[in-house]
Scaffold this active site. Structure first.
Site, PDB file in Angstrom:
ATOM      1  N   ASP A 122      51.316  39.705  41.680  1.00 58.07           N
ATOM      2  CA  ASP A 122      50.394  39.869  40.609  1.00 58.07           C
ATOM      3  C   ASP A 122      51.012  40.773  39.726  1.00 58.07           C
ATOM      4  O   ASP A 122      51.266  40.387  38.296  1.00 58.07           O
ATOM      5  CB  ASP A 122      49.076  40.340  40.747  1.00 58.07           C
ATOM      6  CG  ASP A 122      48.239  39.405  41.501  1.00 58.07           C
ATOM      7  OD1 ASP A 122      47.184  39.070  41.411  1.00 58.07           O
ATOM      8  OD2 ASP A 122      48.413  39.354  42.854  1.00 58.07           O
TER       9      ASP A 122
ATOM     10  N   ARG B  15      31.919  24.790  38.558  1.00 56.06           N
ATOM     11  CA  ARG B  15      31.666  26.181  38.475  1.00 56.06           C
ATOM     12  C   ARG B  15      30.396  26.912  38.231  1.00 56.06           C
ATOM     13  O   ARG B  15      30.271  27.136  37.020  1.00 56.06           O
ATOM     14  CB  ARG B  15      33.099  26.807  37.858  1.00 56.06           C
ATOM     15  CG  ARG B  15      33.233  28.222  38.332  1.00 56.06           C
ATOM     16  CD  ARG B  15      34.304  28.765  37.652  1.00 56.06           C
ATOM     17  NE  ARG B  15      34.934  30.226  37.965  1.00 56.06           N
ATOM     18  CZ  ARG B  15      35.699  30.270  38.881  1.00 56.06           C
ATOM     19  NH1 ARG B  15      36.552  29.303  39.443  1.00 56.06           N
ATOM     20  NH2 ARG B  15      36.039  31.628  39.424  1.00 56.06           N
TER      21      ARG B  15
ATOM     22  N   ASP C  61      46.937  35.121  33.323  1.00 57.12           N
ATOM     23  CA  ASP C  61      46.591  35.379  34.608  1.00 57.12           C
ATOM     24  C   ASP C  61      47.770  35.095  35.409  1.00 57.12           C
ATOM     25  O   ASP C  61      48.344  34.043  35.599  1.00 57.12           O
ATOM     26  CB  ASP C  61      45.373  34.532  35.053  1.00 57.12           C
ATOM     27  CG  ASP C  61      44.760  34.969  36.515  1.00 57.12           C
ATOM     28  OD1 ASP C  61      45.651  35.939  37.078  1.00 57.12           O
ATOM     29  OD2 ASP C  61      43.690  34.696  36.607  1.00 57.12           O
TER      30      ASP C  61
ATOM     31  N   ASP D  12      46.578  33.565  39.275  1.00 55.12           N
ATOM     32  CA  ASP D  12      45.121  33.133  39.387  1.00 55.12           C
ATOM     33  C   ASP D  12      45.046  32.380  40.813  1.00 55.12           C
ATOM     34  O   ASP D  12      45.775  31.738  41.296  1.00 55.12           O
ATOM     35  CB  ASP D  12      44.929  32.211  38.307  1.00 55.12           C
ATOM     36  CG  ASP D  12      43.607  31.598  38.236  1.00 55.12           C
ATOM     37  OD1 ASP D  12      42.663  32.458  38.795  1.00 55.12           O
ATOM     38  OD2 ASP D  12      43.437  30.298  37.966  1.00 55.12           O
TER      39      ASP D  12
ATOM     40  N   THR E 107      44.548  34.761  43.422  1.00 54.79           N
ATOM     41  CA  THR E 107      45.264  35.847  44.585  1.00 54.79           C
ATOM     42  C   THR E 107      44.917  35.456  45.688  1.00 54.79           C
ATOM     43  O   THR E 107      45.718  35.447  46.662  1.00 54.79           O
ATOM     44  CB  THR E 107      45.031  37.166  44.079  1.00 54.79           C
ATOM     45  OG1 THR E 107      45.340  37.295  42.849  1.00 54.79           O
ATOM     46  CG2 THR E 107      45.852  38.241  45.045  1.00 54.79           C
TER      47      THR E 107
HETATM   48  P1  AMP Z   1      38.611  30.537  41.868  1.00 48.93           P
HETATM   49  O1  AMP Z   1      39.987  30.362  42.743  1.00 48.93           O
HETATM   50  O2  AMP Z   1      38.857  29.266  41.006  1.00 48.93           O
HETATM   51  O3  AMP Z   1      37.745  30.666  42.956  1.00 48.93           O
HETATM   52  O4  AMP Z   1      38.905  31.641  40.708  1.00 48.93           O
HETATM   53  C1  AMP Z   1      39.541  32.861  40.899  1.00 48.93           C
HETATM   54  C2  AMP Z   1      38.915  33.631  39.940  1.00 48.93           C
HETATM   55  O5  AMP Z   1      37.623  33.986  40.121  1.00 48.93           O
HETATM   56  C3  AMP Z   1      39.465  34.995  39.758  1.00 48.93           C
HETATM   57  O6  AMP Z   1      40.662  35.103  38.960  1.00 48.93           O
HETATM   58  C4  AMP Z   1      38.504  35.809  39.285  1.00 48.93           C
HETATM   59  O7  AMP Z   1      38.568  36.412  38.072  1.00 48.93           O
HETATM   60  C5  AMP Z   1      37.409  35.068  39.400  1.00 48.93           C
HETATM   61  N1  AMP Z   1      36.025  35.711  40.077  1.00 48.93           N
HETATM   62  C6  AMP Z   1      35.918  36.666  40.669  1.00 48.93           C
HETATM   63  N2  AMP Z   1      34.673  37.049  40.915  1.00 48.93           N
HETATM   64  C7  AMP Z   1      34.198  36.060  40.325  1.00 48.93           C
HETATM   65  C8  AMP Z   1      32.657  35.426  40.544  1.00 48.93           C
HETATM   66  N3  AMP Z   1      31.525  36.467  41.122  1.00 48.93           N
HETATM   67  N4  AMP Z   1      32.079  34.648  39.972  1.00 48.93           N
HETATM   68  C9  AMP Z   1      33.071  33.708  39.271  1.00 48.93           C
HETATM   69  N5  AMP Z   1      34.221  33.857  39.368  1.00 48.93           N
HETATM   70  C10 AMP Z   1      34.841  35.089  39.930  1.00 48.93           C
HETATM   71 MG    MG Z   2      42.182  34.475  37.870  1.00 47.99          MG
END
Ligand code: AMP
Ligand code: MG
Length: 340
Positions: free
Chosen positions: A46, A268, A132, A135, A137
């Site tokens: 990152d 989402r 990001d 993205d 991680t």
């Molecule tokens: P994903 O891989 O689509 O689940 O998204 C990853 C991203 O979710 C990360 O880069 C975070 O910025 C974000 N994230 C962290 N906590 C939350 C949350 N409580 N609700 C939604 N997104 C989140």
């Molecule tokens: Mg992210």
């Protein structure tokens, strides 16, 4: 010459270099990670990817602010981690011949400076970048999907976006086709993809599947149940008559997947009433899907508002699908929201 062609080229070169850096980390199996103040993990990849990409932007567009996910305070306190990041940045830049176009990070101190150039507050500015560096991680750490995402926002509108997906199959129908794709879009000019290993000018247009019946759709969602409501999403799918199980993957690879027609819907729905989605988690994906023939809105049907600073504080949830079925998906979302 088309609009933003220069920005797109620079963004693609920078994202490619950052993807190389993530591959070096994956291959070395030294995914050193630490916990941030919000308890989410951050790795050397990152930090390194953010340094490499902002280094490129600072070389070519030194005035442009960047809203990036990471900042350097952890690295400033941890000599071992900082040295590891610096080694990675040097190694990744040594693999390409992009120095004349995007320069290279000059020193360990510059690694920290470039990372911190990403601390812009964003908002209603003429021109800014959203970044990001890794993205998803958590996906990166478990060897799943992750994405290197960079977008240009002009007058609060995303006008150019790039997504590098080092672990995405070149051909989703062929397990032996290899991994690593890069996607790009410019507003009004369509969406494109190519294998990460192929030259920039080999990119081909992509488009969403043209589906009219949502019950035949396949939908994707986060792996992490803490990032979106799997329960509500299952109810929405059921209400649309969808029988296929969801495809779960981390990161904006979800936007890329539906944009090239591997799937049809990205849902989402929030799990927390207070969480604000970050602009760097949606800027590139939002444009890619729009340019591939889709619509991205929040769960109430509002367009994403990138003028509010580092977060999408005026929006809640994400509903992305092709133009024909997105309104039907939104209807199902409203129905499920009213029932709960
Ligand atoms: P994903 O891989 O689509 O689940 O998204 C990853 C991203 O979710 C990360 O880069 C975070 O910025 C974000 N994230 C962290 N906590 C939350 C949350 N409580 N609700 C939604 N997104 C989140
Ligand atoms: Mg992210």
């Amino acid at each position: 010459m088309s609009l933003y062609a220069h920005e797109r080229r620079i963004a693609e070169l920078a994202v490619e270099r950052a993807c190389k850096l993530t591959s070096i980390v994956s291959d070395s199996q030294q995914k050193d990670s630490v916990s941030k103040s919000d308890h989410s993990p951050v790795t050397v990849a990152d930090f390194g990817a953010q340094a490499v990409i902002i280094g490129a932007l600072q070389t070519v567009f030194p005035e442009d602010p960047v809203v990036g996910e990471e900042e350097s305070s952890i690295l400033r306190k941890d000599d071992g981690l900082r040295e590891h990041v610096w080694r990675l940045v040097q190694e990744a830049s040594g693999f390409d011949n992009y120095q004349t176009e995007i320069g290279q990070v000059e020193s360990e101190k510059k690694v920290l400076d470039y990372i911190d150039w990403g601390r812009s507050e964003g908002g209603k500015v003429k021109r800014m970048w959203a970044l990001d560096p890794v993205d998803g991680t958590k996906g990166f750490l478990r060897g799943g999907q992750f994405a290197v995402c960079l977008a240009l926002i002009v007058d609060s509108k995303v006008v150019m976006g790039v997504i590098g997906c080092p672990n995405l199959l070149v051909d989703p129908a062929d397990e032996s086709s290899g991994n690593g794709m890069i996607f790009s879009a410019v507003i009004g000019e369509g969406a494109f993809s190519r294998p990460l290993a192929s030259p920039i000018d080999s990119a081909m247009p992509i488009s969403m599947r043209s589906l009219t019946d949502p019950s035949a759709a396949s939908f994707c969602e986060s792996v992490e149940a803490g990032h979106s409501s799997h329960g509500q999403q299952a109810k929405i799918a059921q209400s649309l008559g969808i029988t296929k199980p969801s495809v779960r993957m981390d990161s904006q690879a979800k936007y890329a997947s539906i944009a090239r027609g591997d799937g049809d819907i990205y849902l989402r729905l929030p799990v927390s009433a207070t969480y604000e989605e970050k602009i760097w988690d949606h800027a590139s994906g939002n444009l890619l899907v729009a340019e591939a023939g889709g619509i991205v809105t929040d769960m109430y049907g509002n367009p994403l508002d990138f003028s509010q600073g580092r977060t999408l504080k005026k929006n809640k949830g994400i509903v992305a699908a092709s133009k024909v079925i997105q309104p039907k998906v939104l209807e199902a979302v409203q129905k499920v929201l009213h029932e709960s």
